[in-house]
Write a protein that holds these residues in place. Structure first.
Motif, PDB file in Angstrom:
ATOM      1  N   VAL A   1     124.236 -13.887   3.729  1.00 18.69           N
ATOM      2  CA  VAL A   1     124.185 -15.106   4.549  1.00 18.69           C
ATOM      3  C   VAL A   1     124.265 -16.328   3.640  1.00 18.69           C
ATOM      4  CG1 VAL A   1     122.817 -16.416   6.236  1.00 18.69           C
ATOM      5  CG2 VAL A   1     122.777 -13.898   6.281  1.00 18.69           C
TER       6      VAL A   1
ATOM      7  N   LYS B   1     118.602 -17.277   6.025  1.00 20.98           N
ATOM      8  CA  LYS B   1     119.466 -18.050   5.110  1.00 20.98           C
ATOM      9  C   LYS B   1     119.233 -17.708   3.628  1.00 20.98           C
ATOM     10  CE  LYS B   1     120.348 -20.414   8.928  1.00 20.98           C
ATOM     11  NZ  LYS B   1     119.620 -19.588   9.877  1.00 20.98           N
TER      12      LYS B   1
ATOM     13  N   ILE C   1     129.849 -12.040  10.757  1.00 16.15           N
ATOM     14  CA  ILE C   1     129.446 -13.296  10.093  1.00 16.15           C
ATOM     15  C   ILE C   1     130.689 -14.026   9.573  1.00 16.15           C
ATOM     16  CG2 ILE C   1     128.237 -14.282   8.088  1.00 16.15           C
ATOM     17  CD1 ILE C   1     126.072 -12.092   8.486  1.00 16.15           C
TER      18      ILE C   1
ATOM     19  N   HIS D   1     119.863 -15.943  11.720  1.00 14.53           N
ATOM     20  CA  HIS D   1     120.133 -15.325  10.417  1.00 14.53           C
ATOM     21  C   HIS D   1     119.179 -15.847   9.344  1.00 14.53           C
ATOM     22  CE1 HIS D   1     124.188 -13.990  11.987  1.00 14.53           C
ATOM     23  NE2 HIS D   1     123.778 -12.935  11.308  1.00 14.53           N
TER      24      HIS D   1
ATOM     25  N   TRP E   1     127.796 -16.829   2.329  1.00 17.44           N
ATOM     26  CA  TRP E   1     128.686 -17.389   3.359  1.00 17.44           C
ATOM     27  C   TRP E   1     128.438 -18.890   3.487  1.00 17.44           C
ATOM     28  CZ3 TRP E   1     128.547 -20.185   7.856  1.00 17.44           C
ATOM     29  CH2 TRP E   1     129.722 -20.198   8.620  1.00 17.44           C
TER      30      TRP E   1
ATOM     31  N   LEU F   1     119.508  -8.838   8.013  1.00 18.74           N
ATOM     32  CA  LEU F   1     119.932 -10.211   7.713  1.00 18.74           C
ATOM     33  C   LEU F   1     119.549 -11.179   8.830  1.00 18.74           C
ATOM     34  CD1 LEU F   1     123.595  -9.474   6.537  1.00 18.74           C
ATOM     35  CD2 LEU F   1     121.513  -9.580   5.139  1.00 18.74           C
ATOM     36  N   ALA F   2     119.026 -10.643   9.938  1.00 15.86           N
ATOM     37  CA  ALA F   2     118.737 -11.503  11.098  1.00 15.86           C
ATOM     38  C   ALA F   2     117.450 -11.067  11.779  1.00 15.86           C
ATOM     39  CB  ALA F   2     119.896 -11.441  12.096  1.00 15.86           C
TER      40      ALA F   2
ATOM     41  N   VAL G   1     127.290 -18.170  10.751  1.00 14.25           N
ATOM     42  CA  VAL G   1     125.860 -17.860  10.666  1.00 14.25           C
ATOM     43  C   VAL G   1     125.127 -18.482  11.852  1.00 14.25           C
ATOM     44  CG1 VAL G   1     123.795 -18.445   9.304  1.00 14.25           C
ATOM     45  CG2 VAL G   1     125.816 -17.515   8.167  1.00 14.25           C
TER      46      VAL G   1
END
Length: 196
Positions: free
Chosen positions: A184, A179, A168, A177, A187, A16-17, A173
């Motif tokens: 993500v 998007k 998170i 991260h 969120w 995710l990052a 975020v």
């Protein structure tokens, strides 16, 4: 004279990052490197040791990446293909063929390409590329961990573990991260909803 072949692989499609990394390696037949394998089956210490040997003994190698912004703009598959093309273009020696791990050849590849499914377990140069891509990406996430220790990046390397998802929720975020990735994105959508 045999065609110089580069092995190409990526690391970091699922997290995710962080950026997605790719490496291209042209091995030197006169300097075989023992123990090359798919980076996922090697311990971190073994990967780190092999990365040093690959950088020392390969005819040429290059590590490249596509940024979080590029991943969000293009999508992860296209960003991965871009990173692979950059890795091949960055080689100090131009190969006659690039063997790519997986079932796709990047559209932007500047040399002839061949996709090899599970190539990282079958072709030594692709194994070498997988090791360089993985160690480079892990190093980026360890550096990110120093800046944001509350997220645990050094442990989960950006993958959507329970620890990462909880971080998170607790801390929000970061710019690092992706998007466009589900957890993500959801969120951010919830935050947006709270603002209205």
């Amino acid at each position: 004279m045999s065609v110089l072949t580069a092995g190409v692989d990526e690391a970091g499609r699922g997290p995710l990052a962080g950026a997605v990394f790719a490496a291209a390696v042209i091995l030197d037949p006169a300097k075989p490197i023992a123990g090359l394998a798919d980076s996922k089956v090697l311990s971190e210490a073994r990967r780190d040791a092999l990365a040093i040997l690959i950088k020392r003994d390969a005819l040429a190698w290059c590590v490249a990446s596509a940024s979080v912004d590029e991943i969000d703009q293009l999508n992860i598959l296209q960003a991965t293909m871009l990173a692979m093309s950059r890795a091949v273009d960055g080689l100090s020696v131009r190969p006659g063929l690039a063997q790519i791990d997986g079932n796709r050849v990047p559209r932007l590849l500047s040399v002839p390409g061949e996709a090899i499914v599970k190539g990282d377990a079958k072709v030594a140069a692709i194994s070498a590329a997988s090791i360089l891509a993985k160690t480079a990406r892990d190093a980026e996430l360890v550096a990110l961990d120093v800046l944001h220790p509350q997220y645990g990046f050094a442990r989960h390397k950006g993958y959507p573990t329970a620890e990462h998802l909880a971080a998170i929720e607790a801390h929000g975020v970061l710019g690092a991260h992706r998007k466009s990735f589900g957890p993500v994105k959801s969120w951010l959508a919830r935050q947006q909803g709270m603002l209205f």
